[in-house]
Design an enzyme around this catalytic site. Structure first.
Site, PDB file in Angstrom:
ATOM      1  CG  HIS A 156       7.649 -57.949  54.712  1.00  0.00           C
ATOM      2  ND1 HIS A 156       8.629 -58.761  54.182  1.00  0.00           N
ATOM      3  CD2 HIS A 156       7.910 -57.872  56.047  1.00  0.00           C
ATOM      4  CE1 HIS A 156       9.443 -59.155  55.145  1.00  0.00           C
ATOM      5  NE2 HIS A 156       9.032 -58.620  56.284  1.00  0.00           N
ATOM      6  N   GLY A 163      10.316 -60.678  63.230  1.00  0.00           N
ATOM      7  CA  GLY A 163      10.066 -61.866  62.426  1.00  0.00           C
ATOM      8  C   GLY A 163      10.250 -63.139  63.219  1.00  0.00           C
ATOM      9  N   GLY A 164      11.374 -63.808  63.011  1.00  0.00           N
ATOM     10  CA  GLY A 164      11.603 -65.126  63.605  1.00  0.00           C
ATOM     11  C   GLY A 164      11.450 -65.179  65.112  1.00  0.00           C
ATOM     12  CD  GLU A 200       9.948 -62.279  54.032  1.00  0.00           C
ATOM     13  OE1 GLU A 200      10.906 -62.516  54.768  1.00  0.00           O
ATOM     14  OE2 GLU A 200       8.763 -62.497  54.354  1.00  0.00           O
ATOM     15  CB  SER A 210      18.277 -59.820  62.725  1.00  0.00           C
ATOM     16  OG  SER A 210      18.364 -60.568  61.516  1.00  0.00           O
ATOM     17  CD  GLU A 240      10.775 -55.517  58.320  1.00  0.00           C
ATOM     18  OE1 GLU A 240      10.849 -56.260  59.297  1.00  0.00           O
ATOM     19  OE2 GLU A 240      10.218 -55.846  57.262  1.00  0.00           O
ATOM     20  CG  ASN A 242       5.532 -60.666  59.351  1.00  0.00           C
ATOM     21  OD1 ASN A 242       4.552 -61.375  59.121  1.00  0.00           O
ATOM     22  ND2 ASN A 242       6.354 -60.264  58.401  1.00  0.00           N
ATOM     23  CD1 TRP A 243       4.075 -64.797  64.671  1.00  0.00           C
ATOM     24  CD2 TRP A 243       2.153 -65.937  64.598  1.00  0.00           C
ATOM     25  NE1 TRP A 243       3.624 -64.920  65.960  1.00  0.00           N
ATOM     26  CE2 TRP A 243       2.438 -65.626  65.941  1.00  0.00           C
ATOM     27  CE3 TRP A 243       0.994 -66.643  64.299  1.00  0.00           C
ATOM     28  CZ2 TRP A 243       1.601 -66.005  66.991  1.00  0.00           C
ATOM     29  CZ3 TRP A 243       0.154 -67.014  65.345  1.00  0.00           C
ATOM     30  CH2 TRP A 243       0.457 -66.713  66.665  1.00  0.00           C
ATOM     31  CE  LYS A 244       9.224 -62.459  57.995  1.00  0.00           C
ATOM     32  NZ  LYS A 244      10.620 -62.335  57.517  1.00  0.00           N
ATOM     33  N   GLY A 292      16.054 -61.778  58.615  1.00  0.00           N
ATOM     34  CA  GLY A 292      16.277 -63.215  58.643  1.00  0.00           C
ATOM     35  C   GLY A 292      17.712 -63.634  58.463  1.00  0.00           C
TER      36      GLY A 292
END
Length: 242
Positions: A96, A225-226, A98, A204, A165, A9-11, A171
């Site tokens: 999600h 994610g990251g 967010e 994470s 999640e 997920n590049w957001k 994150g």
């Protein structure tokens, strides 16, 4: 049979130029992934058309990060399922944390988006999870079961991926203990009518913990994610030791 689904997920990261640069590094690092292992890149809307052409014929599937519940309409800033399907999108992240936290997403709108995605042949990745406050209060199961009960009304579980999640792990660098993630995912599976739904862990996920995560019997993949923003890092996650 449950499939392994590893999704990045590049957001809100990567321009078109940056996404092409990523692919050049990522594709060269990929091992020959087994047939039961799906690889997905969930990119910003502006990257999807270009990535669709670049990924055509490869093992990597294309995902979006949201979809609206109406097929057309005066919904500024939203995107319809037909628009995504037309350019080769196969998966879409829905619900999600967010989106729930920053953009007012509710279980009711999540449900509408899930059904819209399926209506257009997209496979939704439904995100569920608890906050740190809810976990500390012993409410993890109640929160997640409530999300599932509302989110999955009228949803076809034959075309669905779920991502557990824990919000406190997204994150933050804090990963949920793999055995605990396995326990919660096992409880999620008990609430489903289709035992073959792939259930991912997200929060994470990194190259140095992916093997331990994927060794858990209930975990069918990861929503990353990251670590999915770096081609070598994401390739190591995709290439994890089964």
């Amino acid at each position: 049979m449950r499939k392994i689904v590893i999704a990045g997920n590049w957001k809100m990261y990567k321009t078109q130029a940056e996404s092409l640069e990523f692919l050049q590094g990522f594709m060269s690092e990929l091992d020959a992934t087994p047939d039961e292992r799906e690889v997905v890149v969930c990119a910003p809307f502006t990257d999807l058309g270009l990535l669709s052409k670049s990924l055509h014929g490869s093992r990597v599937q294309l995902g979006a990060q949201n979809v609206h519940w109406e097929d057309v309409g005066a919904y500024t800033g939203e995107i319809a399922g037909a628009m995504l399907a037309e350019i080769g999108v196969r998966f879409v992240v829905v619900g999600h944390s967010e989106r729930r936290q920053y953009f007012g997403e509710t279980d009711e709108t999540v449900n509408l988006r899930l059904r819209a995605a399926q209506r257009h042949g997209l496979t939704p990745i439904l995100c569920v999870g608890e906050t740190k406050q809810q976990r500390d209060a012993g409410e993890t199961e109640a929160v997640i079961f409530n999300q599932l009960a509302k989110d999955l009304i009228g949803v076809d579980q034959q075309n669905l991926v779920i991502a557990y999640e824990p919000i406190w792990a997204i994150g933050t660098g804090d990963t949920c203990d793999s055995a605990e993630a396995n326990r919660v995912i096992g409880l999620i599976r008990q609430k489903l009518t289709n035992a073959n739904v792939s259930i991912q862990y997200g929060g994470s996920v990194k190259p140095d913990n992916i093997d331990e995560i994927m060794a858990q019997p209930e975990i069918d993949g990861a929503l990353v994610g990251g670590a999915s923003l770096d081609p070598k890092s994401f390739a190591r996650i995709v290439n994890h030791q089964a």
